[in-house]
Every structure is written in structure tokens, then in C-alpha cells.
Design a protein around this motif. Sequence first.
Motif, short mmCIF file in Angstrom:
data_model
loop_
_atom_site.label_atom_id
_atom_site.label_comp_id
_atom_site.label_asym_id
_atom_site.label_seq_id
_atom_site.Cartn_x
_atom_site.Cartn_y
_atom_site.Cartn_z
N ALA A 61 65.53 17.35 92.65
CA ALA A 61 64.21 17.94 93.54
C ALA A 61 63.04 16.90 92.68
N GLN A 62 62.91 16.48 91.64
CA GLN A 62 61.50 15.77 91.06
C GLN A 62 61.64 14.24 91.84
N ILE A 63 62.78 13.79 92.13
CA ILE A 63 62.66 12.60 92.82
C ILE A 63 61.98 12.74 94.59
N LEU A 64 62.54 13.90 95.01
CA LEU A 64 62.12 14.20 96.25
C LEU A 64 60.54 14.42 96.13
N GLU A 65 60.05 14.85 94.98
CA GLU A 65 58.65 15.28 94.91
C GLU A 65 57.77 13.91 94.59
N GLY A 66 58.40 12.85 94.41
CA GLY A 66 57.78 11.51 94.31
C GLY A 66 57.88 10.92 92.83
N ASP A 67 58.61 11.85 91.96
CA ASP A 67 58.82 11.14 90.49
C ASP A 67 59.98 10.24 90.36
N ILE A 68 60.07 9.73 89.20
CA ILE A 68 61.08 8.63 89.06
C ILE A 68 62.03 9.21 88.11
N ALA A 69 63.33 8.95 88.03
CA ALA A 69 64.42 9.38 87.29
C ALA A 69 65.01 8.26 86.67
N ILE B 256 52.16 18.63 81.55
CA ILE B 256 52.40 19.90 80.80
C ILE B 256 53.26 20.93 81.70
N PHE B 257 52.51 20.59 83.02
CA PHE B 257 53.09 21.74 83.98
C PHE B 257 54.39 21.31 84.52
N HIS B 258 54.92 19.99 84.49
CA HIS B 258 56.26 19.58 84.65
C HIS B 258 57.02 20.13 83.62
N LEU B 259 56.53 20.09 82.36
CA LEU B 259 57.44 20.28 81.10
C LEU B 259 57.77 21.94 81.24
N MET B 260 56.68 22.75 81.54
CA MET B 260 56.92 24.04 81.75
C MET B 260 57.71 24.73 82.84
N GLU B 261 58.15 23.89 83.89
CA GLU B 261 58.69 24.21 85.01
C GLU B 261 60.38 24.45 84.80
N ILE C 243 62.75 11.75 83.23
CA ILE C 243 61.63 11.98 84.44
C ILE C 243 60.32 11.64 84.19
N LEU C 244 60.04 10.84 85.10
CA LEU C 244 58.52 10.37 84.68
C LEU C 244 57.87 10.53 86.05
N THR C 245 56.55 10.98 86.29
CA THR C 245 55.83 11.38 85.27
C THR C 245 55.74 12.81 85.02
N SER C 246 55.52 12.86 83.53
CA SER C 246 55.58 14.57 83.21
C SER C 246 54.17 14.90 82.66
N ASN D 215 50.05 12.74 67.95
CA ASN D 215 49.97 13.68 69.19
C ASN D 215 51.46 13.60 69.52
N PRO D 216 51.84 14.90 69.18
CA PRO D 216 53.52 15.24 69.13
C PRO D 216 53.93 15.74 70.85
N PHE D 217 52.82 15.95 71.60
CA PHE D 217 53.15 16.46 72.83
C PHE D 217 54.21 15.30 73.62
N PRO D 218 55.38 15.72 74.39
CA PRO D 218 56.33 14.92 74.89
C PRO D 218 55.67 14.38 76.33
N LYS D 219 55.84 13.13 76.65
CA LYS D 219 55.34 12.39 77.65
C LYS D 219 56.38 12.23 78.73
N VAL D 220 57.57 12.72 78.48
CA VAL D 220 58.66 12.44 79.62
C VAL D 220 59.52 13.89 79.60
N LYS D 221 60.15 14.25 80.63
CA LYS D 221 60.92 15.35 80.80
C LYS D 221 62.18 15.08 80.71
N PHE D 222 63.18 15.51 79.90
CA PHE D 222 64.66 15.37 79.81
C PHE D 222 65.29 16.38 80.62
N THR D 223 66.49 16.32 81.46
CA THR D 223 67.24 17.19 82.23
C THR D 223 68.53 16.76 82.41
N GLU D 224 69.46 17.67 82.36
CA GLU D 224 70.97 17.34 82.36
C GLU D 224 71.37 18.02 83.81
#
Length: 257
Positions: free
Chosen positions: A52-60, A76-81, A71-74, A36-45
Motif C-alpha cells: 500500500a505504501q509503494i502504491l501511494e508513492g513511498d519507497i520500501a 508523524i501521520f504515517h507513523l500513526m497509521e 518505509i520512506l518517507t514517514s 530529537n527522538p522522533f523516528p524518521k522511518v516506518k518499520f513494518t512486517e
Amino acid sequence: TLLNQIVQKLKSADVESLTMNQESLVEVLLKRKWYNPFPKVKFTERPDTTAAQILEGDIAILVDNSPSAIILTSTIFHLMEEANDYYFPPLTGAYLRLSRFAVLFVAIFLTPVWILLTQYPDIVPEWLKFILITEDISVPLLLQLLMLEVAIDGLQLASLNTPNMLATPLSIIAAIIVGDYAVQSGWFSPQALLYQAFVTLANFSQPGFELGYALKFFRILLLIVTGAFGIWGFVSGVLFLLIVLVCNKTVTGKCYL
């Protein structure tokens, strides 16, 4: 609850060091499945994306000596953002995101559908007849596309080690000369080069590098099963892709979709 779970996993992690930095930390937090090659987390610099992700309730998660935040949790729609979508008016941002999803869809299915239509020319409508191969070809279309998939990755890897002052002129010269020679020698058909070039450029429209390669692997799988088994191979390949996406779970155990 999720935050407590992650903290407990970090405290109980039996590792002496993070050899591959944040990637090692992701493997500590998540049990990956090689198929399963799909990523489970999102990376951002970007600090604005992280905030914004923290304010939406995600964890960095920030890892020492790493320029990226995890960024957790991700899904496929998070990854496309893409953060830049929010700096435009709503109509423009929505258009850009919809365009990204449309390009994603085309990048997965363009070459497999073309292979399928060349196998069943009778079902091709008159206005689409131009996509069929009329000239004699020396190499089967499926083999052409698979060779191009690997060759393009080889060229990308070579460009990473090319000095910056030479990378752009060499890439332009190589694209023109190699592409023209490949067609004249009979190795590749012009249509195969055109469709594969579009698919390659479409992959760069995705914000995530890892997501682009996950889609590439499934496109290659679709190509192989379609070329080998025709319409039934194409249908089974699409169903397998949907099953993998639905069965893929995020950190919280929710569906990837």
C-alpha cells in the motif's frame, strides 16, 4: 528523484557491514540528532502495508536477514497509521484513528496538566476538585511520577526475560501487591498510580514502539519543567515540543507534520 538519491547514498555508503541490521542502514541514510527522538522511518512486517505504501508513492527498502521493511518517507501521520483501519468500514476506521490521536494527546499531557492543576488549586473548577490531593503525602508528586516512569520501564524490561508461562500471573500479582503496598507505605498516592497506569496503557495504542518512547521523553520533560516553573514551564515545554515537531524533517526535507 528521491529514489535516485537513496540509491546513490546506498552506493556511496562507506560501511563494511550492517552490524545492527536495518537500524544501521537507517543511520547511513539519515543523519540523526541525539536530542530529537522522533523516528524518521516506518518499520513494518506486513506485506499489505508495504504494498500500500509503494502504491501511494513511498519507497520500501528490504534488508537481508531482517523481517521488517523500511518505509520512506514517514511523517508523524504515517507513523500513526495502522493497516487494520482500512479493513473496517470507513466510519469504523476513521473512529479508530481519531481515538488513537485522542489517546496520544492525553498520554502526553495528562500527568503534566495534573501536576499544573495541583500547583494552582484556585483555578480548578468545582466539578474537578476531586483531582486535587487532600491527604498528606510523603513524597512530592513530581518525584512520584518520575519514579513511576522509570519503574514501569524496569518492569517491562524484566517481563522480557520472564518465561512466558510465568509472565502473565507474575505481572498480575506484582501489579496488585506492589501497587497496594506502595500506597499503604506512603510512597505513592492512589491518583498518581492511576494516572501513570493510564498513560502507560495509552502508549501501547501507538503502532510504533519508537514513537511511543519519543512521546515518553517529552512527557518527562514537560513534567520536570512544569514541576519546576509552574505555568510558564508548562507553556515553554509545549512550545518546545511544537518547535521540535515543526523543525523535524523527513527524508525529502518536508515538515514532520
